[in-house]
Each structure stands twice: as structure tokens, then as C-alpha cells.
Write a protein that holds these residues in place. Structure first.
Motif, mmCIF file in Angstrom:
data_model
loop_
_atom_site.group_PDB
_atom_site.id
_atom_site.type_symbol
_atom_site.label_atom_id
_atom_site.label_comp_id
_atom_site.label_asym_id
_atom_site.label_seq_id
_atom_site.Cartn_x
_atom_site.Cartn_y
_atom_site.Cartn_z
ATOM 1 N N LEU A 221 0.832 -1.202 0.000
ATOM 2 C CA LEU A 221 0.000 0.000 0.000
ATOM 3 C C LEU A 221 0.871 1.258 0.000
ATOM 4 C CD1 LEU A 221 -2.749 -1.041 2.585
ATOM 5 C CD2 LEU A 221 -2.984 -0.918 0.098
ATOM 6 N N ALA A 222 1.993 1.196 0.704
ATOM 7 C CA ALA A 222 2.904 2.344 0.740
ATOM 8 C C ALA A 222 3.443 2.652 -0.652
ATOM 9 C CB ALA A 222 4.053 2.075 1.707
ATOM 10 N N LEU A 223 3.794 1.613 -1.415
ATOM 11 C CA LEU A 223 4.329 1.819 -2.760
ATOM 12 C C LEU A 223 3.263 2.360 -3.701
ATOM 13 C CD1 LEU A 223 6.601 -1.313 -3.272
ATOM 14 C CD2 LEU A 223 7.158 0.900 -2.300
ATOM 15 N N GLU A 224 2.013 2.068 -3.414
ATOM 16 C CA GLU A 224 0.933 2.599 -4.241
ATOM 17 C C GLU A 224 0.753 4.101 -4.046
ATOM 18 O OE1 GLU A 224 -1.555 -1.610 -4.061
ATOM 19 O OE2 GLU A 224 -2.442 0.219 -3.250
ATOM 20 N N ASN A 225 1.320 4.610 -2.996
ATOM 21 C CA ASN A 225 1.241 6.048 -2.772
ATOM 22 C C ASN A 225 2.513 6.768 -3.196
ATOM 23 O OD1 ASN A 225 -1.012 7.603 -1.689
ATOM 24 N ND2 ASN A 225 0.488 8.496 -0.300
ATOM 25 N N LYS A 226 3.659 6.121 -3.008
ATOM 26 C CA LYS A 226 4.942 6.732 -3.388
ATOM 27 C C LYS A 226 5.926 5.612 -3.672
ATOM 28 C CE LYS A 226 7.607 10.527 -3.585
ATOM 29 N NZ LYS A 226 7.298 11.770 -4.319
ATOM 30 N N VAL A 227 6.265 5.413 -4.937
ATOM 31 C CA VAL A 227 7.122 4.289 -5.299
ATOM 32 C C VAL A 227 8.520 4.429 -4.704
ATOM 33 C CG1 VAL A 227 5.881 3.699 -7.403
ATOM 34 C CG2 VAL A 227 7.683 5.425 -7.482
ATOM 35 N N GLN A 228 8.892 5.616 -4.297
ATOM 36 C CA GLN A 228 10.203 5.827 -3.685
ATOM 37 C C GLN A 228 10.363 5.001 -2.406
ATOM 38 O OE1 GLN A 228 11.115 9.973 -3.184
ATOM 39 N NE2 GLN A 228 12.789 9.584 -1.757
ATOM 40 N N GLY A 229 9.254 4.632 -1.796
ATOM 41 C CA GLY A 229 9.313 3.804 -0.595
ATOM 42 C C GLY A 229 9.948 2.445 -0.832
ATOM 43 N N LEU A 230 10.091 2.050 -2.105
ATOM 44 C CA LEU A 230 10.714 0.762 -2.402
ATOM 45 C C LEU A 230 12.136 0.691 -1.865
ATOM 46 C CD1 LEU A 230 10.481 -1.967 -3.880
ATOM 47 C CD2 LEU A 230 11.374 -0.828 -5.924
ATOM 48 N N LEU A 231 12.820 1.827 -1.777
ATOM 49 C CA LEU A 231 14.193 1.830 -1.254
ATOM 50 C C LEU A 231 14.219 1.340 0.192
ATOM 51 C CD1 LEU A 231 15.318 5.305 -2.668
ATOM 52 C CD2 LEU A 231 15.669 3.034 -3.687
ATOM 53 N N VAL A 232 13.257 1.782 0.990
ATOM 54 C CA VAL A 232 13.188 1.338 2.387
ATOM 55 C C VAL A 232 12.755 -0.120 2.452
ATOM 56 C CG1 VAL A 232 12.270 1.857 4.674
ATOM 57 C CG2 VAL A 232 12.535 3.694 2.999
ATOM 58 N N VAL A 233 11.797 -0.507 1.610
ATOM 59 C CA VAL A 233 11.330 -1.896 1.602
ATOM 60 C C VAL A 233 12.476 -2.848 1.297
ATOM 61 C CG1 VAL A 233 9.809 -3.531 0.420
ATOM 62 C CG2 VAL A 233 8.957 -1.260 1.009
#
Length: 547
Positions: A221-233
Motif C-alpha cells: 500500500l505504501a508503494l501505491e502512494n509513493k514508489v520511492q518507498g521501495l528503497l526502504v522496503v
């Protein structure tokens, strides 16, 4: 070398009569309430009353997209993609309209621009309503962070200190008063991280795979809002390794096949069913014309398989954790099924406000991130590859600039968590020298992950809004240090250092909000978004009519 239990008790008792106790001798709920009240007061002092056009990127953009949603019109300009922010803001507008607090809840309800007072009033009320929603999300984020952190650390007072540090960090303090996609994304990822920490340290917990699946859902769900969160994932695959604990109980739930295998079958069935349901989304994202639909460009080199590489990286992290912590095979397989189910279920949320572009961007995240990075670096646009020399040079330059920012003096920053980072690094070095290698590794890996993610964020200038992704890692590392090293609480000057850090957080975190409040610039900057982003709107009254 760890402190003996009787010595640890003496140190904790000494902390109650030394300076540090003066910072933590409060009721935790009262402390949390004070943080909430402080955020609300800060919001109404600097934020709520900003002119509606003050933060055109992204206050105006998100309000406009919520209006489109409420009129049943397709989203425009999809790159973040900001999906959850838009959906929740649309719901928020409809709720406010239902109670009579907002007239312009959709594009059709917006007065004509010829009626300048009514038009500007509608925009003002809508933007302020959106800012209130951001405040509510920030408060929910900080409150959830506190409860999960105290469950992880088993120390309520330190958890309150962590909640304060997060609430008045550069990222959250700014996001609480404007409408940005990073707030929800970082909040969901941080909650997922704490859930994983709790699961990692609870090897006897029967529902541990379920918790991991929940974390996978939140991350998706976080990536659906801001794909930049993939770095933390992606960083989670390494961050979790030193936090795991072994379960040596031979009679544990997941070591008894009679109980474990039925649960494993349920996990596999859920993963299979949800994957089948989400399969059309994967097919769409990998179709030949997918990138063109989402206005993305093809990348050269080996980047066409980066989705597989990311999946293998995360899967490798899960396998490494299982090997290090001696996780039973049945639990490992159930966890894998839960991760697949959580990710697939999260992707299905994109069908609530269905747009093919959102699906394509979420499932091609590096393409989307590269588009934004290349907008700031011409050489990246020409190379069109994640593996080019230009990319490597820019990443190196970003790492150098990140290190310069950590000094605060070479590169001033409105990020007070830098001072916590200094404390955490010093603590990690001290614990390593004392032989407490596990604690040093835990703190060091959190700080290292924050540095690497920030360095990559330099490709977009590492705006203050991006701090929200890594500030939680720094706060958690500092809280670990405070819990595991009670002698820090008894050291000379601990009270003075604590007061200085609190003051720094309050003052520095308000640098940007206060600057926005006293800006002399007019609304002309919002006109830059008129032609490219607001295709269904009449020109703002303060913008020159198109020739």
C-alpha cells in the motif's frame, strides 16, 4: 560484554536519581498527549492559515485530483502515483460535504473563476480541509509509532521520547501541515518495519507469518502512494537480520507437523487465490505498450528484469533470516505464502479507483523513479539506464553530499534527527568496543540504511519531504541505544544533553514551516501548474490569461 543483571538493576536504579530521569519521569500517556497537543498547536500556528496557493506542489495538485475522483473522472499526471492520498482525500471531502463543512467537494461543485471571491474561497476551504486531513494522518502515524515502539522496546518512557523525536522531525513536522504523498507511504512502511521487529523478536508467536503478511500488505500500500518507498522496503531484507531470535523449543507450534501443516495449507491457498486475482495487473504492467500508457520511457541495460531482482532480494532476505534464526521449514513456507498474499491483496486495492496507469507505475517503480531523477539530471536522461556511468557518478556525488549534511555545519539542514544520528553512531562505536557486537550491529545497520537511502534520494535533491522515509530509522536506532545502555542515563550532563536535543528538535523542525508562513512571494508560482496539471480547470484569477 554485557552488563550483569544485578549491575543492570543498579544502573537503572541510579538512572532514577540522576539527571536523565527528569526527562522521563512522566506518565507515558500524558507525554503522548502533550506531543499530540504540540503538533496540533504547531499546525494552527504555522500551516493551517497558509494561503491556499502557498504550497502549490502538492496541495493544489492533490485537491484537484480528489475533485476529479469525486466526479468520477480519471486521475491526471500519474507518476507518484499518490493513489491512497487521492482516494482518502476524496472520501474526506465527501464526508465534510455530507456534514455541511465543504461545498466544493468535486470539480462540478467548484464555482466559476469569473466569480473571484467565491472561487478563491472554495479553493481556500478545500485546501485547508486537506491540510487538516494531513494533520490527522500525522497524528495517527505518531500515535501508532509510539504503541508499536513501546511493544518492541518494552520501555514506555523511551517510546514516548521516540514519538516526540518523530513528531518533531523535519519530515513529519512539515508533512503534518501540507498535502504530500510521502506521509502515508513512509507511515505505512515504518509501521510495517515495527511489526516485523516485533515478529522477529517473538519466535514462539504462532501468528508470526500473519504479522509478516500484514507488513507485506502495508508495504505494498505504501508503494501505491509513493514508489520511492521501495528503497526502504528493499533495506528491510538486511535491517531485520540482527534482530531475530532463535526458538529452541522442540514442541513449538511450527515444529509440530500436525498443527503446522494445516496452517501452511491455509497460507498457500490464500496466496494462490490472491495471486490469481491480481494476475491481470501483473500482465498489464508487463505488456508491450504498458510504459507508453503510463508515459514512462524504456530503460536500457539489464534493468528489464529488476522486478525479478527485487523479488529475489527480498526472498533472499527472508531465507537468510530463517537460516540465522533456525526458523522451521513449515513456518518459512507459511511466511512466504503470507508475503505473497499480502502483496497481492495490497495490489487489489488499486481496483477501488481503477486506472491502468497506477498499476503500471506501481509495478514498474524504478522506471517511475528514473523519470523524476532524469528530470533533474540531463545526463541521466541521455543515458536512459540505471547502470550507466552517469548514474554511478550521480550516486557517488549524492553520497558525498549526504555525508556533508551529516556534519550540519558543512551543509546546514532543517533536520534535527542529525543530532540523534551523531548520538547513535557514537553509541554504536562504544558498544562495539565493549564487545556488545549485536547491539552495535543493530544500531549501525539502521544508520547505514538511512545514509544509503538518503544518498539515493539526492538524485532528487533530498528535499525535506524525503526525510520522513529515513527519520524513523534514526529515531529507532537512538531509542535502542537508550534502552540497552542505561549508563547513558546516569552519565554527567545527560539531562542537559536531553534538553538541548528537545530544543533543537522543536526549533529546527519549525524552520521550514515558519519560513513558509512569512514568505513574501505571491501566488504566481502556482501558475506553473495551470497548463500542465490542471487541464480541466479555468485559469486561477491571479494567472495571466493564455494568449
Amino acid at each position: 560484554m554485557s552488563v550483569p543483571s544485578d549491575g543492570l538493576a543498579q544502573l537503572r536504579q541510579a538512572a532514577d536519581v540522576n539527571g536523565f530521569h527528569r526527562l522521563r519521569s512522566f506518565d507515558p500517556i500524558a507525554g503522548l498527549s502533550a506531543i499530540v497537543i504540540g503538533l496540533i498547536a504547531s499546525f494552527f500556528l504555522f500551516g493551517f492559515w497558509y494561503p491556499y496557493w502557498r504550497v502549490a506542489d502538492m496541495d493544489l495538485m492533490m485537491v484537484y485530483k480528489a475533485w476529479l475522483l469525486n466526479d468520477g473522472l480519471p486521475q491526471e499526471h500519474i507518476h507518484h502515483p499518490g493513489y491512497l492520498t487521492i482516494v482518502l482525500l476524496g472520501i474526506w471531502f465527501r464526508l465534510l460535504h455530507a456534514v455541511g463543512a465543504l461545498d466544493a467537494y468535486s470539480l462540478q461543485a467548484l464555482p466559476g473563476a469569473a466569480n473571484i471571491p467565491a472561487y478563491e474561497h472554495a479553493w481556500t476551504v478545500a485546501v485547508r480541509s486537506a491540510r487538516v486531513e494531513s494533520l490527522l494522518i500525522a497524528l495517527a502515524f505518531v500515535t501508532t509509532f509510539y504503541f508499536l515502539l513501546q511493544r518492541f522496546l518494552r520501555d514506555r518512557q523511551v517510546a514516548v521520547i521516540g514519538a516526540f523525536a518523530l513528531a518533531f522531525s523535519g519530515g513529519v513536522a512539515m508533512h503534518a501541515r501540507i498535502v504530500r504523498t510521502e506521509l502515508l507511504s513512509a507511515g505505512l512502511i515504518t509501521i510495517a518495519l515495527l511489526v516485523l521487529f516485533i515478529a522477529a523478536q517473538s519466535p514462539r508467536l504462532r501468528i508470526r507469518p500473519l504479522l509478516v503478511g500484514l507488513a507485506a500488505l502495508l508495504a505494498t500500500l505504501a508503494l501505491e502512494n509513493k514508489v520511492q518507498g521501495l528503497l526502504v522496503v528493499c533495506a528491510l531484507a538486511i535491517i531485520l537480520l540482527p534482530f531475530g531470535r532463535r526458538d529452541c523449543d522442540p514442541n513449538g507450534f511450527w515444529r509440530c507437523s500436525g498443527r503446522a501443516w494445516p496452517a501452511l495449507m491455509v497460507s498457500a491457498a490464500c496466496a494462490g487465490a490472491l495471486t490469481v486475482a491480481a494476475a491481470p495487473m501483473f500482465a498489464l504492467a508487463q505488456s508491450t505498450n504498458a510504459l507508453a500508457i503510463a508515459d514512462l520511457h524504456q530503460l536500457g541495460g539489464a534493468t528489464v528484469i529488476y522486478q525479478i531482482a527485487v523479488a529475489l532480494w527480498i526472498g533472499g532476505g527472508v531465507l537468510a533470516f530463517a537460516l540465522v534464526c533456525d526458523v522451521p521449514m513449515s513456518e518459512l513456507l507459511a511466511t512466504a505464502g503470507a508475503i505473497v498474499a499480502g502483496c497481492a491483496f495490497g495490489l487489489l486495492a488499486l481496483s477501488v479507483y481503477y486506472l491502468p496507469q497506477n498499476i503500471i507505475v506501481v509495478l514498474n517503480p524504478f522506471h517511475a523513479m528514473f523519470e523524476w531523477a532524469s528530470a533533474s539530471h540531463l545526463e541521466l536522461r541521455e543515458a536512459r539506464s540505471l547502470l550507466s556511468g552517469a548514474m554511478l557518478r550521480n550516486l557517488f556525488d549524492g553520497f558525498v553530499l549526504t555525508l556533508a549534511r551529516q556534519t550540519f555545519f558543512l551543509q546546514p539542514s532543517s533536520r534535527p534527527t542529525i543530532f540523534l544520528e551523531w548520538l547513535a553512531v557514537a553509541g554504536a562505536i562504544m558498544t562495539y568496543r565493549r564487545g556488545e557486537r549485536r547491539l552495535a550491529l543493530q544500531i549501525g545497520i539502521l544508520i547505514a540504511a538511512a545514509l544509503v537511502i538518503d544518498a539515493i534520494g539526492m538524485l532528487r535533491g533530498l528535499k525535506i519531504e524525503y526525510f520522513i522515509f529515513t527519520d524513523p530509522l534514526i529515531v529507532i536506532a537512538t531509542c535502542l541505544l537508550l534502552v540497552e545502555l542505561p549508563e547513558l542515563r546516569t552519565s554527567v550532563g545527560s539531562y542537559q544533553v536531553g534538553v538541548a536535543l528537545i530544543a533543537a528538535h522543536i526549533l529546527i523542525s519549525h524552520a521550514e514551516p515558519v519560513k513558509h508562513a512569512f514568505k513574501n512571494s505571491g501566488p504566481e508560482g502556482a501558475c506553473n501548474f495551470q497548463s500542465g496539471y490542471f487541464t480541466r480547470l479555468e485559469p486561477f484569477p491571479f494567472c495571466a490569461a493564455p494568449h
